[in-house]
Design a protein around this motif. Sequence first.
Motif, PDB file in Angstrom:
ATOM      1  N   HIS A   1       0.811  -1.227   0.000  1.00 36.81           N
ATOM      2  CA  HIS A   1       0.000   0.000   0.000  1.00 36.81           C
ATOM      3  C   HIS A   1       0.844   1.276   0.000  1.00 36.81           C
ATOM      4  O   HIS A   1       0.299   2.358  -0.163  1.00 36.81           O
ATOM      5  N   GLY A   2       2.155   1.169   0.195  1.00 42.12           N
ATOM      6  CA  GLY A   2       3.009   2.357   0.232  1.00 42.12           C
ATOM      7  C   GLY A   2       2.964   2.997   1.609  1.00 42.12           C
ATOM      8  O   GLY A   2       2.004   2.803   2.351  1.00 42.12           O
ATOM      9  N   GLN A   3       4.000   3.770   1.950  1.00 39.29           N
ATOM     10  CA  GLN A   3       4.075   4.343   3.298  1.00 39.29           C
ATOM     11  C   GLN A   3       2.997   5.386   3.551  1.00 39.29           C
ATOM     12  O   GLN A   3       2.703   5.698   4.694  1.00 39.29           O
TER      13      GLN A   3
ATOM     14  N   GLY B   1       3.086   0.984  -3.200  1.00 38.57           N
ATOM     15  CA  GLY B   1       4.234   0.351  -2.552  1.00 38.57           C
ATOM     16  C   GLY B   1       5.087  -0.381  -3.571  1.00 38.57           C
ATOM     17  O   GLY B   1       4.722  -0.489  -4.744  1.00 38.57           O
ATOM     18  N   ILE B   2       6.205  -0.904  -3.095  1.00 36.05           N
ATOM     19  CA  ILE B   2       7.180  -1.527  -4.000  1.00 36.05           C
ATOM     20  C   ILE B   2       6.576  -2.702  -4.760  1.00 36.05           C
ATOM     21  O   ILE B   2       6.847  -2.913  -5.932  1.00 36.05           O
ATOM     22  N   VAL B   3       5.688  -3.460  -4.103  1.00 38.76           N
ATOM     23  CA  VAL B   3       5.065  -4.614  -4.774  1.00 38.76           C
ATOM     24  C   VAL B   3       4.167  -4.121  -5.901  1.00 38.76           C
ATOM     25  O   VAL B   3       4.187  -4.659  -7.008  1.00 38.76           O
ATOM     26  N   ALA B   4       3.408  -3.063  -5.619  1.00 35.81           N
ATOM     27  CA  ALA B   4       2.509  -2.526  -6.648  1.00 35.81           C
ATOM     28  C   ALA B   4       3.312  -1.973  -7.824  1.00 35.81           C
ATOM     29  O   ALA B   4       2.932  -2.133  -8.982  1.00 35.81           O
TER      30      ALA B   4
ATOM     31  N   GLY C   1      -5.138  -1.667  -3.388  1.00 36.48           N
ATOM     32  CA  GLY C   1      -6.111  -0.651  -2.973  1.00 36.48           C
ATOM     33  C   GLY C   1      -5.433   0.642  -2.510  1.00 36.48           C
ATOM     34  O   GLY C   1      -4.399   0.616  -1.854  1.00 36.48           O
ATOM     35  N   ASN C   2      -6.052   1.777  -2.864  1.00 36.30           N
ATOM     36  CA  ASN C   2      -5.580   3.082  -2.413  1.00 36.30           C
ATOM     37  C   ASN C   2      -6.376   3.451  -1.156  1.00 36.30           C
ATOM     38  O   ASN C   2      -7.581   3.685  -1.220  1.00 36.30           O
ATOM     39  N   LEU C   3      -5.675   3.498  -0.017  1.00 36.49           N
ATOM     40  CA  LEU C   3      -6.367   3.726   1.256  1.00 36.49           C
ATOM     41  C   LEU C   3      -6.744   5.190   1.440  1.00 36.49           C
ATOM     42  O   LEU C   3      -7.379   5.552   2.419  1.00 36.49           O
TER      43      LEU C   3
ATOM     44  N   ARG D   1      -6.092   5.745   9.827  1.00 35.68           N
ATOM     45  CA  ARG D   1      -6.933   6.927  10.005  1.00 35.68           C
ATOM     46  C   ARG D   1      -6.083   8.197  10.028  1.00 35.68           C
ATOM     47  O   ARG D   1      -6.463   9.225   9.460  1.00 35.68           O
ATOM     48  N   ALA D   2      -4.920   8.116  10.694  1.00 39.34           N
ATOM     49  CA  ALA D   2      -4.037   9.285  10.750  1.00 39.34           C
ATOM     50  C   ALA D   2      -3.523   9.622   9.350  1.00 39.34           C
ATOM     51  O   ALA D   2      -3.486  10.796   8.952  1.00 39.34           O
ATOM     52  N   LEU D   3      -3.177   8.598   8.558  1.00 38.89           N
ATOM     53  CA  LEU D   3      -2.698   8.827   7.186  1.00 38.89           C
ATOM     54  C   LEU D   3      -3.791   9.471   6.344  1.00 38.89           C
ATOM     55  O   LEU D   3      -3.538  10.402   5.573  1.00 38.89           O
ATOM     56  N   GLN D   4      -5.020   8.957   6.503  1.00 39.70           N
ATOM     57  CA  GLN D   4      -6.132   9.493   5.707  1.00 39.70           C
ATOM     58  C   GLN D   4      -6.399  10.940   6.078  1.00 39.70           C
ATOM     59  O   GLN D   4      -6.660  11.771   5.213  1.00 39.70           O
ATOM     60  N   ARG D   5      -6.313  11.223   7.363  1.00 44.12           N
ATOM     61  CA  ARG D   5      -6.530  12.605   7.802  1.00 44.12           C
ATOM     62  C   ARG D   5      -5.417  13.506   7.253  1.00 44.12           C
ATOM     63  O   ARG D   5      -5.654  14.602   6.743  1.00 44.12           O
TER      64      ARG D   5
END
Length: 198
Positions: free
Chosen positions: A111-113, A119-122, A130-132, A176-180
């Motif tokens: 999902h990436g940091q 992320g590297i796999v994607a 999925g994009n969170l 949640r913190a990342l989304q915010r």
Amino acid sequence: MKSSSLGFGVLATVLFLSACSGPRQTPFEIIPDMDHQAKWKAQMENPFFADRRASRKPVEGTVAQGKLFDDDAYHLGVVDGTYIGRNPEKLTKELVVYGQRKFNTYCSPCHGQTGDGKGIVAQRSLWQVGNLQEPRVKDYPDGEIYSIASDGRRQMNGYRNQVSDHDRWAIVSYVRALQRASAAPLTDVPTELQGSLH
Ligand code: HEC
């Protein structure tokens, strides 16, 4: 040849030959160690029991230590078929920082940091991760993100067995913190740092 090395050579030959005694003959055992023990192995037959199985089932109702999952909300993130709305863990800075560590270990490779799904796999596969940060995912209740982290969804596997219940809830708090953070207004930044943003 010295006699000690001759003796060693003879001993080595005897040991070598004794090891080659063939599958049908019992090997010559100088020191049997604990090769033969009175015990029952899985799948063995045991005439002591009526069903002659050596492997016994645990007594009904047995719970392994630390494995009593009687709280569906905490363990599954679902109660009566509905995702719970809020993270049951007490939200503290420590929990979110801990969740960051776990997210970076278990989720960020795909999902990436930042959770944007790059992320590297994607990057190195044709996998659609999925994009969170999507509004649709932002609208998921906490219990749904937890449930996906636990049991997976469509192409994603669950991490229930790798990451404990507590750690998955910590990850949810960090997601949640990342989304915010991805849509944070300037007022979220401490006043003394606002000037340093471009
Ligand atoms: C091995 C790669 C991989 C890892 C690791 C991974 N995911 Fe996923 N994740 C995916 C893929 C692929 C999808 C999209 C699945 C689909 O829609 O088929 C996905 C989807 C999701 C979704 C749903 C997004 C949506 O659009 O509905 C959430 C939430 C999610 N992952 C959370 C997590 C969390 C939390 C972790 C860490 C515990 C994690 N994932 C670890 C690959 C991964």
